[in-house]
Design a protein around this motif. Structure first.
Motif, PDB file in Angstrom:
ATOM      1  N   ASP A 108       0.797  -1.401   0.032  1.00  0.00           N
ATOM      2  CA  ASP A 108      -0.149  -0.010   0.040  1.00  0.00           C
ATOM      3  C   ASP A 108       0.816   1.346   0.215  1.00  0.00           C
ATOM      4  O   ASP A 108       0.460   2.073   0.490  1.00  0.00           O
ATOM      5  N   ASN A 109       2.176   1.269  -0.612  1.00  0.00           N
ATOM      6  CA  ASN A 109       2.877   2.357  -0.658  1.00  0.00           C
ATOM      7  C   ASN A 109       3.909   2.156  -1.868  1.00  0.00           C
ATOM      8  O   ASN A 109       3.657   1.182  -2.572  1.00  0.00           O
ATOM      9  N   ASP A 110       4.809   3.227  -2.026  1.00  0.00           N
ATOM     10  CA  ASP A 110       5.670   3.167  -3.285  1.00  0.00           C
ATOM     11  C   ASP A 110       6.955   3.352  -2.982  1.00  0.00           C
ATOM     12  O   ASP A 110       7.880   3.755  -3.260  1.00  0.00           O
ATOM     13  N   ASP A 111       7.409   2.625  -1.610  1.00  0.00           N
ATOM     14  CA  ASP A 111       8.473   2.426  -1.257  1.00  0.00           C
ATOM     15  C   ASP A 111       9.420   1.622  -1.969  1.00  0.00           C
ATOM     16  O   ASP A 111       9.316   0.856  -3.000  1.00  0.00           O
ATOM     17  N   PHE A 112      10.797   1.400  -1.716  1.00  0.00           N
ATOM     18  CA  PHE A 112      11.922   0.576  -2.130  1.00  0.00           C
ATOM     19  C   PHE A 112      11.646  -0.798  -1.562  1.00  0.00           C
ATOM     20  O   PHE A 112      11.651  -1.091  -0.468  1.00  0.00           O
ATOM     21  N   TRP A 113      11.351  -2.083  -2.366  1.00  0.00           N
ATOM     22  CA  TRP A 113      11.154  -3.352  -2.057  1.00  0.00           C
ATOM     23  C   TRP A 113      11.827  -4.201  -2.793  1.00  0.00           C
ATOM     24  O   TRP A 113      11.909  -3.982  -3.994  1.00  0.00           O
ATOM     25  N   GLN A 114      12.254  -5.303  -2.238  1.00  0.00           N
ATOM     26  CA  GLN A 114      12.721  -6.436  -2.919  1.00  0.00           C
ATOM     27  C   GLN A 114      12.022  -7.665  -2.757  1.00  0.00           C
ATOM     28  O   GLN A 114      12.341  -8.292  -1.665  1.00  0.00           O
ATOM     29  N   ILE A 115      11.293  -8.061  -3.706  1.00  0.00           N
ATOM     30  CA  ILE A 115      10.274  -9.404  -3.250  1.00  0.00           C
ATOM     31  C   ILE A 115      11.222 -10.400  -3.368  1.00  0.00           C
ATOM     32  O   ILE A 115      11.892 -10.657  -4.628  1.00  0.00           O
ATOM     33  N   PRO A 116      11.348 -11.488  -2.457  1.00  0.00           N
ATOM     34  CA  PRO A 116      12.191 -12.531  -2.454  1.00  0.00           C
ATOM     35  C   PRO A 116      12.008 -13.587  -3.652  1.00  0.00           C
ATOM     36  O   PRO A 116      11.123 -13.591  -4.314  1.00  0.00           O
ATOM     37  N   GLU A 117      13.120 -14.244  -3.838  1.00  0.00           N
ATOM     38  CA  GLU A 117      13.429 -15.078  -4.991  1.00  0.00           C
ATOM     39  C   GLU A 117      12.429 -16.096  -5.381  1.00  0.00           C
ATOM     40  O   GLU A 117      12.143 -16.762  -6.251  1.00  0.00           O
ATOM     41  N   PHE A 170      11.483  -7.768  -8.155  1.00  0.00           N
ATOM     42  CA  PHE A 170      11.561  -9.264  -7.886  1.00  0.00           C
ATOM     43  C   PHE A 170      12.700  -9.803  -7.955  1.00  0.00           C
ATOM     44  O   PHE A 170      13.543  -9.586  -8.766  1.00  0.00           O
ATOM     45  N   ASP A 171      13.200 -10.157  -6.708  1.00  0.00           N
ATOM     46  CA  ASP A 171      14.720 -10.948  -6.761  1.00  0.00           C
ATOM     47  C   ASP A 171      14.937 -12.172  -7.710  1.00  0.00           C
ATOM     48  O   ASP A 171      16.179 -12.392  -8.118  1.00  0.00           O
ATOM     49  N   SER A 172      13.756 -12.669  -8.137  1.00  0.00           N
ATOM     50  CA  SER A 172      14.069 -13.813  -9.335  1.00  0.00           C
ATOM     51  C   SER A 172      14.602 -13.127 -10.559  1.00  0.00           C
ATOM     52  O   SER A 172      15.129 -13.853 -11.228  1.00  0.00           O
ATOM     53  N   VAL A 173      14.326 -11.819 -10.758  1.00  0.00           N
ATOM     54  CA  VAL A 173      14.920 -11.348 -12.051  1.00  0.00           C
ATOM     55  C   VAL A 173      16.176 -10.246 -11.655  1.00  0.00           C
ATOM     56  O   VAL A 173      17.125 -10.630 -12.131  1.00  0.00           O
ATOM     57  N   ALA A 174      15.936  -9.573 -10.371  1.00  0.00           N
ATOM     58  CA  ALA A 174      17.129  -8.656 -10.071  1.00  0.00           C
ATOM     59  C   ALA A 174      18.482  -9.537  -9.626  1.00  0.00           C
ATOM     60  O   ALA A 174      19.617  -8.842  -9.827  1.00  0.00           O
ATOM     61  N   SER A 175      18.165 -10.618  -9.199  1.00  0.00           N
ATOM     62  CA  SER A 175      19.503 -11.452  -8.635  1.00  0.00           C
ATOM     63  C   SER A 175      20.124 -12.226  -9.889  1.00  0.00           C
ATOM     64  O   SER A 175      21.162 -13.043  -9.790  1.00  0.00           O
ATOM     65  N   ASN A 176      19.564 -12.051 -11.273  1.00  0.00           N
ATOM     66  CA  ASN A 176      20.144 -12.965 -12.258  1.00  0.00           C
ATOM     67  C   ASN A 176      20.597 -11.723 -13.177  1.00  0.00           C
ATOM     68  O   ASN A 176      19.721 -11.090 -13.850  1.00  0.00           O
ATOM     69  N   ALA A 177      21.903 -11.744 -13.499  1.00  0.00           N
ATOM     70  CA  ALA A 177      22.212 -10.703 -14.414  1.00  0.00           C
ATOM     71  C   ALA A 177      21.947 -10.899 -15.730  1.00  0.00           C
ATOM     72  O   ALA A 177      21.724  -9.857 -16.358  1.00  0.00           O
ATOM     73  N   SER A 178      21.838 -11.959 -16.298  1.00  0.00           N
ATOM     74  CA  SER A 178      21.179 -12.226 -17.502  1.00  0.00           C
ATOM     75  C   SER A 178      19.754 -11.609 -17.625  1.00  0.00           C
ATOM     76  O   SER A 178      19.592 -10.946 -18.602  1.00  0.00           O
ATOM     77  N   PRO A 428       6.382  -2.661  10.840  1.00  0.00           N
ATOM     78  CA  PRO A 428       5.588  -2.454   9.446  1.00  0.00           C
ATOM     79  C   PRO A 428       6.009  -1.157   8.756  1.00  0.00           C
ATOM     80  O   PRO A 428       5.735  -1.068   7.595  1.00  0.00           O
ATOM     81  N   THR A 429       7.031  -0.539   9.175  1.00  0.00           N
ATOM     82  CA  THR A 429       7.505   0.599   8.561  1.00  0.00           C
ATOM     83  C   THR A 429       8.900   0.586   7.961  1.00  0.00           C
ATOM     84  O   THR A 429       9.404   1.261   7.178  1.00  0.00           O
ATOM     85  N   SER A 430       9.583  -0.784   8.051  1.00  0.00           N
ATOM     86  CA  SER A 430      10.693  -1.084   7.586  1.00  0.00           C
ATOM     87  C   SER A 430      10.601  -1.401   5.911  1.00  0.00           C
ATOM     88  O   SER A 430       9.744  -1.840   5.675  1.00  0.00           O
ATOM     89  N   SER A 431      11.755  -0.869   5.614  1.00  0.00           N
ATOM     90  CA  SER A 431      11.698  -1.349   4.006  1.00  0.00           C
ATOM     91  C   SER A 431      12.987  -2.095   3.525  1.00  0.00           C
ATOM     92  O   SER A 431      13.397  -2.277   2.707  1.00  0.00           O
ATOM     93  N   THR A 432      13.291  -2.869   4.549  1.00  0.00           N
ATOM     94  CA  THR A 432      14.217  -3.888   4.368  1.00  0.00           C
ATOM     95  C   THR A 432      13.828  -5.017   3.296  1.00  0.00           C
ATOM     96  O   THR A 432      12.688  -5.326   3.501  1.00  0.00           O
ATOM     97  N   ALA A 433      14.690  -5.636   2.821  1.00  0.00           N
ATOM     98  CA  ALA A 433      14.575  -6.638   1.730  1.00  0.00           C
ATOM     99  C   ALA A 433      13.961  -7.930   2.780  1.00  0.00           C
ATOM    100  O   ALA A 433      14.783  -8.192   3.489  1.00  0.00           O
ATOM    101  N   PRO A 434      12.809  -8.813   2.265  1.00  0.00           N
ATOM    102  CA  PRO A 434      12.770 -10.089   2.970  1.00  0.00           C
ATOM    103  C   PRO A 434      13.798 -10.847   2.733  1.00  0.00           C
ATOM    104  O   PRO A 434      13.996 -11.114   1.561  1.00  0.00           O
ATOM    105  N   ALA A 435      13.898 -11.999   3.558  1.00  0.00           N
ATOM    106  CA  ALA A 435      14.910 -13.295   3.401  1.00  0.00           C
ATOM    107  C   ALA A 435      13.949 -14.142   3.284  1.00  0.00           C
ATOM    108  O   ALA A 435      13.043 -14.583   3.640  1.00  0.00           O
TER     109      ALA A 435
END
Length: 465
Positions: A108-117, A170-178, A428-435
């Motif tokens: 419900d926001n526009d923050d920096f997120w990394q959705i896990p792989e 999405f980390d499934s894309v962002a963690s893959n250089a190709s 709830p206000t953290s924007s850390t990437a989930p593991a």
């Protein structure tokens, strides 16, 4: 805010990519850009109704404003007007990620997120049949850029923003250089057209000026018409394509979140040009349509059960369902760890997708990787009392929104997982990437919201009471 440089191996070389929660410095960007080469994989996989699918999104315009614009009317005359197409949330970012992964994940926001792989996307679906895909993000500084934004370097106005780039989140894309090198800018779009290196699926995002975010419907529609007219002159882009023009959401949050949308392209039968389609669609429908067209599996989320565009359903035998939208708004968040507005409810767990033998809209089941990752986790349903809905994301409102004597609230479905990892302590206000955890679920700061039930069965819960 913190900045980080990720080194990813690609073709035996180290490729520097900046994953930053703020705008990197120009020197950082130039250093990273010097090492990155765009990639343009191609394919030629036949589809039921089209060979290529492209979508172009504009920003934050109410249906009435868009439908009344003369350039939008002109574009509609060249294709099919979708009169009942809906966004799924507010603000922008949850809508964009919905188009890629079939779920808003309670964002419900526009923050920096990394959705896990371990969360699959449309890229995983397309890869099952080696269907080429890519993104074109206007004024992104280099392929695979992961910074929060990139300003106009002359006047430092808003330009490229990460929140409008669905796959890079999405980390499934962002963690893959190709994979990252397939996320490019508009210069690469014209290069790919010229060199006949277009992908079969692409998401195309204008910058914050051209998309109406920082301008208005008149400016953006003028830009979009010129852009489309140029694309139409290139047969390799146009002739066998289905092109969706839509908006991420309405400008005004309390109203029904229906957005003006048009289908264009050479894949549209001549007898349908200039017609209207009143079928109920959402941003999930583009996913379901792609799955039906290429006989791909579902992600098991809201794409499973979503209506598919009628010109495709006519060729597949799938019957779209009818929806009474008189009390439908689709303008609130579900409950989950990305719910950060003051009146939204936080949950530290992720919702599992469907992993059984469901046929879904396209009739081709659930992606095997989704079954392997999430199938061991037994979802439970816990319908909780609604909580007040922040009617203007990012603003601290003191009372719930009231319309016609009715108080409006967030969604009431709080689907939780059995067997997820424990909380990592993020607030709830953290924007850390989930593991990701060993169980295949993600811990704490990730996404949740609901299990993807057949939409027809779940619609009563989408209306806010």
């Amino acid at each position: 805010m913190q900045s980080a440089i990720l080194l990813l191996a690609s073709a035996g070389a180290a490729v520097a990519q900046l994953a930053t929660t703020s705008e990197p410095s120009l020197s950082q960007i130039q250093q990273a850009a010097a090492t990155v080469v765009p990639s343009s994989p191609t394919s030629n996989v036949e589809g039921v109704a089209f060979k290529q699918f492209y979508q172009i999104w504009l920003e934050n315009i109410d249906y009435s404003a868009a439908s009344g614009d003369e350039n939008q009317k002109y574009l509609a005359s060249k294709g099919i007007t979708l009169t009942n197409y809906w966004a799924v949330a507010h603000p922008s970012e949850p809508n964009y990620i919905s188009s890629a992964a079939g779920d808003q994940f309670a964002l419900d926001n526009d923050d920096f997120w990394q959705i896990p792989e371990n969360v699959s996307t449309v890229a995983d679906l397309l890869d099952t049949k080696k269907i080429s895909w890519g993104e074109y993000q206007e004024h992104s500084p280099y392929p695979g850029f992961q910074g929060f934004n990139y300003s106009n370097q002359e006047n430092f106005a808003n330009d490229y923003v990460r929140k409008h780039n669905p796959l890079v989140i999405f980390d499934s894309v962002a963690s893959n250089a190709s994979r990252l090198t397939q996320i490019k800018n508009f210069t690469n779009l014209w290069d790919d057209i010229k060199n006949d290196k277009l992908p079969q699926w692409a998401f195309i995002t204008p910058n914050m000026t051209d998309d109406a975010h920082d301008t208005n419907i008149t400016f953006a529609s003028t830009w979009e018409r010129g852009f489309i007219e140029e694309l139409e002159t290139h047969s390799n882009f146009w002739n066998e394509s289905l092109i969706l023009l839509t908006f991420d959401e309405t400008e005004h949050y309390p109203i029904s979140n229906k957005v003006f949308s048009i289908l264009l392209g050479g894949a549209i039968p001549k007898d349908l040009v200039g017609t209207v389609d009143d079928t109920f669609y959402t941003h999930y429908s583009s996913l379901a349509t792609v799955q039906a067209n290429w006989r791909l599996p579902s992600l098991g989320r809201w794409d499973c059960g979503a209506n598919i565009f009628q010109l495709v359903s006519n060729k597949t035998g799938y019957t779209n369902y009818e929806v009474d939208t008189s009390n439908l708004y689709l303008n609130s968040s579900f409950i989950g760890p990305l719910s950060q507005n003051v009146y939204s409810k936080y949950s530290s767990t992720w919702a599992a997708p469907l992993t059984g033998n469901q046929t879904c809209s396209a009739g081709h089941g659930i992606l095997q990787a989704v079954k392997d990752t999430w199938g061991k986790l037994a979802p439970t349903y816990n319908y909780t009392s609604p909580v007040p809905y922040d009617t203007d994301a990012g603003k601290d409102v003191s009372t719930p929104f009231s319309r016609n004597g009715t108080t409006w609230f967030t969604g009431v479905n709080d689907t939780k997982l059995a067997g997820t990892g424990t909380s990592d302590g993020a607030s709830p206000t953290s924007s850390t990437a989930p593991a990701a955890t060993s169980s295949g679920a993600a811990s704490s700061t990730g996404t949740t919201g609901k299990l993807a039930l057949a939409v027809s069965a779940f619609l009563p819960f989408l209306a806010v009471f």
